[in-house]
Design an enzyme around this catalytic site. Structure first.
Site, PDB file in Angstrom:
ATOM      1  N   ALA A   1       0.823  -1.209   0.000  1.00  0.00           N
ATOM      2  CA  ALA A   1       0.000   0.000   0.000  1.00  0.00           C
ATOM      3  C   ALA A   1       0.859   1.263   0.000  1.00  0.00           C
ATOM      4  CB  ALA A   1      -0.926  -0.003   1.208  1.00  0.00           C
ATOM      5  N   THR A   2       2.032   1.179   0.612  1.00  0.00           N
ATOM      6  CA  THR A   2       2.892   2.368   0.631  1.00  0.00           C
ATOM      7  C   THR A   2       3.299   2.733  -0.792  1.00  0.00           C
ATOM      8  OG1 THR A   2       3.666   1.856   2.863  1.00  0.00           O
ATOM      9  CG2 THR A   2       5.075   3.283   1.523  1.00  0.00           C
TER      10      THR A   2
ATOM     11  N   GLN B   1      -7.138  -0.892   5.897  1.00  0.00           N
ATOM     12  CA  GLN B   1      -7.697  -1.513   7.109  1.00  0.00           C
ATOM     13  C   GLN B   1      -9.168  -1.854   6.950  1.00  0.00           C
ATOM     14  OE1 GLN B   1      -5.926  -2.574   9.561  1.00  0.00           O
ATOM     15  NE2 GLN B   1      -4.006  -1.445   9.339  1.00  0.00           N
TER      16      GLN B   1
ATOM     17  N   CYS C   1       3.910   1.171  13.600  1.00  0.00           N
ATOM     18  CA  CYS C   1       3.935   0.609  12.253  1.00  0.00           C
ATOM     19  C   CYS C   1       5.343   0.637  11.680  1.00  0.00           C
ATOM     20  CB  CYS C   1       2.981   1.412  11.381  1.00  0.00           C
ATOM     21  SG  CYS C   1       2.611   0.641   9.835  1.00  0.00           S
TER      22      CYS C   1
HETATM   23  N1  PLP Z   1      -2.476   2.460   5.090  1.00  0.00           N
HETATM   24  C1  PLP Z   1      -2.894   2.023   6.279  1.00  0.00           C
HETATM   25  C2  PLP Z   1      -4.184   2.529   6.843  1.00  0.00           C
HETATM   26  C3  PLP Z   1      -2.120   1.094   6.992  1.00  0.00           C
HETATM   27  O1  PLP Z   1      -2.540   0.647   8.175  1.00  0.00           O
HETATM   28  C4  PLP Z   1      -0.901   0.655   6.428  1.00  0.00           C
HETATM   29  C5  PLP Z   1      -0.010  -0.257   7.206  1.00  0.00           C
HETATM   30  O2  PLP Z   1      -0.059  -0.275   8.421  1.00  0.00           O
HETATM   31  C6  PLP Z   1      -0.516   1.130   5.171  1.00  0.00           C
HETATM   32  C7  PLP Z   1      -1.326   2.041   4.532  1.00  0.00           C
HETATM   33  C8  PLP Z   1       0.767   0.681   4.505  1.00  0.00           C
HETATM   34  O3  PLP Z   1       0.628  -0.642   4.009  1.00  0.00           O
HETATM   35  P1  PLP Z   1       1.870  -1.503   3.494  1.00  0.00           P
HETATM   36  O4  PLP Z   1       2.410  -2.195   4.701  1.00  0.00           O
HETATM   37  O5  PLP Z   1       1.288  -2.481   2.505  1.00  0.00           O
HETATM   38  O6  PLP Z   1       2.832  -0.588   2.839  1.00  0.00           O
END
Ligand code: PLP
Length: 387
Positions: free
Chosen positions: A72-73, A184, A330
């Site tokens: 997601a990042t 989420q 996180c």
């Molecule tokens: N967006 C939200 C709301 C998240 O909770 C997270 C991870 O904790 C992310 C984005 C990022 O996800 P990823 O670990 O796939 O980069």
């Protein structure tokens, strides 16, 4: 996951589902590159395309509008760009509006210059300030370019659910483009990008029981897309180059399928979460429960107990065999005051702990949590008496 431990950190990463593991192992048996035209390549391609259908279904979108990423990042970094294209024609996003309670991958503004990013506040319940959002949208000078809004559907710390339909209507009425971070929310509330739920959704595999390091952008269409973040070969229709992570994507697809069917079980998860909440309130009647006055994800409990330092408490829980998070935790084990609680007006509320559960969380985990909390509170009371 060690069976003897109580894993209460699903919002950080959910345990790998057996179906995801099986899909990954099957994909690892296929040696070929999905772009190869021979039979082996076509086998790999079928796996990627099957997963594409499953991820699209979870988002209520079309498979051809799914772009796989490394998480997601990366998906946020791809979308949060001032430079977009409609076909070959450049499109400029002049301003990015995010909420003060967004995940750092959105909050940091992606590829926008810092002075092109506006943060709108949230209220005491963590809901986006709609008046401020409307004010920012209405005040935007469209001669400079379009406005992009990026907001989470549900908060990773509090679980608070945003009124995404209302936000989407507001953004649309003002000619903007809406990115919804549904990381989420996926598998916990229904998502339907075909029905006024934003222009692009961001998803992450490991939050729904798939492998880590895989995510996706699901668009309502791909007519207007950001200039790629990763360019090279023509994979993912040129929107994200690089040989696809076939086993990761296959695992993500399997997890997406389970997440969709799992929506039928959210009431059971909510009852279990409420049982955790009752334990907190019974053992520490002075505890604050964050986000409980509004709609919250079924699996999330974020709380603080006066005199209980989150970092110390987290270590005590860990030693007692209970994995949970302090703050959002996180990033690389770092624990600081929560920017989400700060945005909600809780000032120095550094002492918050997050319990986030899943469909397999049961009485054994509840008991382990209760015992660990009780023991830690006894130690706190002892310290207070000694002081
Ligand atoms: N967006 C939200 C709301 C998240 O909770 C997270 C991870 O904790 C992310 C984005 C990022 O996800 P990823 O670990 O796939 O980069």
């Amino acid at each position: 996951m060690a069976a003897s431990r109580a894993y209460l950190d699903h919002n950080a990463s959910a345990p790998l589902l057996p179906a995801a593991r099986a899909a990954m192992l099957a994909a690892l048996e296929v040696d070929a590159n999905p772009s190869s035209v021979h039979a082996d390549g076509r086998s790999a391609r079928r796996m990627v395309d099957g997963a594409r259908r499953d991820v699209a279904a979870l988002a209520g979108g079309k498979p051809e509008h799914v772009v796989f990423t490394s998480g997601a990042t990366e998906a946020a970094s791809m979308l949060l760009s001032p430079d977009w294209r409609m076909g070959k024609a450049p499109v400029r996003m002049a301003r990015l509006i995010v909420s003060a309670a967004d995940h750092p991958c959105v909050l940091n503004g992606g590829r926008f210059a810092p002075d092109a990013v506006t943060r709108v506040g949230v209220d005491a319940d963590g809901i986006v300030d709609m008046v401020a959002l409307e004010h920012e949208l209405a005040g935007h000078d469209s001669a400079q370019g379009l406005v992009l809004v990026a907001i989470h559907a549900a908060n990773n710390e509090t679980g608070v659910i945003q009124p995404v339909g209302d936000i989407a209507a507001l953004v649309k009425a003002n000619g903007g483009v809406l990115v919804v971070d549904a990381v989420q929310a996926a598998g916990r509330i229904p998502l339907d990008i075909s029905d006024g739920y934003g222009d692009f959704l961001i998803l992450s595999s490991h939050k729904i029981g798939g492998p880590k390091g895989v995510g996706a952008v699901v668009g309502v269409s791909d007519l207007m897309m950001p200039v790629p973040l990763v360019s090279g070969g023509g994979q993912e229709k040129g929107f994200r180059a690089g040989t696809e992570n076939v086993s990761g994507i296959a695992g993500f697809g399997a997890a997406a399928r389970e997440a969709l069917t799992g929506l039928a079980g959210v009431d059971g998860i909510r009852s279990m979460r409420d049982a955790f909440e009752r334990v907190v309130v019974e053992l520490a009647p002075d505890a604050s429960i964050f986000g409980n006055r509004t709609e919250r994800l079924c699996n999330t409990l974020f709380f603080a107990v006066p005199g209980l330092k989150a970092e110390t408490a987290q270590i005590a829980f860990d030693l007692a065999g209970v994995s949970l998070s302090a703050g959002s935790a996180c990033s690389s084990g770092k624990v600081g005051p929560s920017h989400v609680l700060k945005a909600m007006g809780h000032g120095e509320a550094a002492g918050a702990l997050r319990v986030s559960i899943g469909p397999d969380t049961g009485e054994a985990e509840l008991k382990a949590f209760e015992q660990a909390l009780r023991a830690h509170l006894v130690r706190r009371d002892g310290r207070e008496r000694a002081a």
